[in-house]
Design an enzyme around this catalytic site. Structure first.
Site, mmCIF file in Angstrom:
data_model
loop_
_atom_site.group_PDB
_atom_site.id
_atom_site.type_symbol
_atom_site.label_atom_id
_atom_site.label_comp_id
_atom_site.label_asym_id
_atom_site.label_seq_id
_atom_site.Cartn_x
_atom_site.Cartn_y
_atom_site.Cartn_z
ATOM 1 N N HIS A 50 1.763 4.526 -2.784
ATOM 2 C CA HIS A 50 1.930 5.982 -2.614
ATOM 3 C C HIS A 50 3.296 6.429 -3.148
ATOM 4 C CE1 HIS A 50 -1.644 6.453 -0.199
ATOM 5 N NE2 HIS A 50 -1.188 5.730 0.810
ATOM 6 N N HIS A 80 0.844 -1.202 0.000
ATOM 7 C CA HIS A 80 0.000 0.000 0.000
ATOM 8 C C HIS A 80 0.883 1.258 0.000
ATOM 9 C CE1 HIS A 80 -3.413 2.473 1.864
ATOM 10 N NE2 HIS A 80 -2.341 3.207 2.130
ATOM 11 N N GLU A 81 1.854 1.272 0.915
ATOM 12 C CA GLU A 81 2.744 2.445 1.016
ATOM 13 C C GLU A 81 3.592 2.591 -0.248
ATOM 14 O OE1 GLU A 81 2.285 4.601 3.291
ATOM 15 O OE2 GLU A 81 0.951 3.355 4.482
ATOM 16 N N ASP A 129 -5.443 8.842 4.082
ATOM 17 C CA ASP A 129 -5.618 8.917 2.625
ATOM 18 C C ASP A 129 -6.918 9.602 2.202
ATOM 19 O OD1 ASP A 129 -3.206 7.672 2.387
ATOM 20 O OD2 ASP A 129 -4.059 5.672 2.145
#
Ligand code: ZN
Length: 359
Positions: free
Chosen positions: A63, A59-60, A163
């Site tokens: 980003h 997930h990170e 987010d």
């Protein structure tokens, strides 16, 4: 960052695990033992948490790699018991870019959930409570599917700087501009954070931690955006101190301690004939005393490679740098010679005066 364990690099980005992560693992082992679980079940629970955090890393990375497309690098990804944090060197001011970066993280969990949904055979019946509370090899991937769904839903909550809150800020910024948008998103974020803490007391202590994290995150990001707005158009010359005490490289630690006590300065520029040769902080001085270097010249213990600003530089740039590096001060030069000193306190005073004048 000695509080974190370095796991290595993915795509050039350092992956760190904060030591408090051990508490989470310990807590899981402890609660499994309390339930009288055997070794296999306990290990499976730990493996499950590790797998969730693998999803969090991905997930990170979503980003971070999206940010990279816009020329923003990420120093590291830190895993905390409450989730992951990607340390982007900056958040793009362009709302479209911020929007894409914010969406990219949860989008990864959507993809993971979708892949799991494709490969897992559908359940014949609606599972009971036991299905969700005990991890077995049979339900491991099903639970992982649900966790990824939960991550998507949780991140959709518009609690800036989570987010969903970043998405909200970016969307508002298209219409209202970044300063106003941040103010609204941060206020809503803080309100939701208080709600998280409240709910957390009844249901889940992690929600309390997340609430605190969100509350202060919203506060500090909003403050920085509002401050940068005040600093826009101003030069370092306007926000620097010109009344300050310097040290000569030949002065001793004892001399420096004298100046520390007599004046209001905590940190000093070391100067020789108008040229900056180093800086010396209060911490360095105290450390030198502990090491019995009281008669040593300050040139022995000072920091030699110091970044300096120019009187013509943008004040906002100096402020951002001070926030980022947490350096106590920077020397300011004019035509190569020491002309002033800049630190966070003084810039904050400048902002205070400017905001008072604006009313
Ligand atoms: Zn995220």
């Amino acid at each position: 960052m000695k509080w974190s364990l370095n796991l290595g690099r993915i795509a050039g980005i350092k992956i760190l695990v904060h030591w408090t992560f051990l508490i989470l693992i310990g807590w899981i082992v402890f609660s499994e033992m309390q339930r009288g679980s055997d070794m296999t079940t306990t290990l499976l629970s730990v493996a499950f948490v590790m797998t969730i955090f693998l999803c969090v890393v991905l997930h990170e990375l979503g980003h971070a790699l999206t940010a990279r497309r816009y020329g923003v690098s990420t120093k590291m990804i830190t895993l905390l018991p409450i989730g992951g944090v990607a340390s982007l060197e900056r958040i793009p001011e362009n709302p479209k870019q911020e929007l894409m970066i914010a969406i990219a993280g949860p989008a990864v969990n959507v993809v993971i959930a979708f892949v799991l949904w494709l490969i897992l055979p559908s359940l014949n019946e609606i599972p009971g409570e036991e299905f969700f509370t005990r991890i077995t090899p049979a339900n491991f991937l099903y639970l992982l599917f649900f966790v990824n769904l939960m991550l998507v839903i949780f991140n959709a909550i518009p609690a800036f700087p989570m987010d969903g809150g970043r998405v909200l800020r970016a969307l508002l910024a298209f219409k209202l501009g970044r300063v106003r948008a941040t103010q609204i998103a941060a206020n809503l974020g803080q309100l939701l954070a208080i709600f998280f803490v409240f709910i957390g007391f009844f249901y889940n202590p992690f929600l309390i931690l997340i609430g605190i994290f969100v509350f202060f995150g919203a506060w500090s990001e909003n403050m920085i955006v509002q401050h940068l707005d005040f600093l826009r158009g101003h030069l370092v010359r306007e926000g620097m101190m010109t009344n300050f005490v310097t040290l000569a490289p030949t002065e001793t630690v004892r001399d420096a301690l004298g100046k520390l006590l007599k004046g209001s300065e905590h940190d000093f520029v070391v100067e020789q004939d108008g040229q900056v040769v180093g800086t010396l902080t209060r911490m360095q001085l105290i450390q030198a005393v502990k090491e019995e270097k009281i008669e040593s010249p300050v040139s022995d213990i000072m920091t030699q490679e110091v970044k300096a600003f120019n009187v013509q530089d943008k004040l906002a740039e100096a402020y951002t740098e001070l926030q980022k590096t947490k350096a106590p001060l920077y020397p300011v030069l004019e035509n190569g010679r020491l002309a002033g000193v800049i630190n966070t306190d003084n810039i904050n005073e400048f902002i205070l005066i400017k905001s008072a004048l604006a009313h």
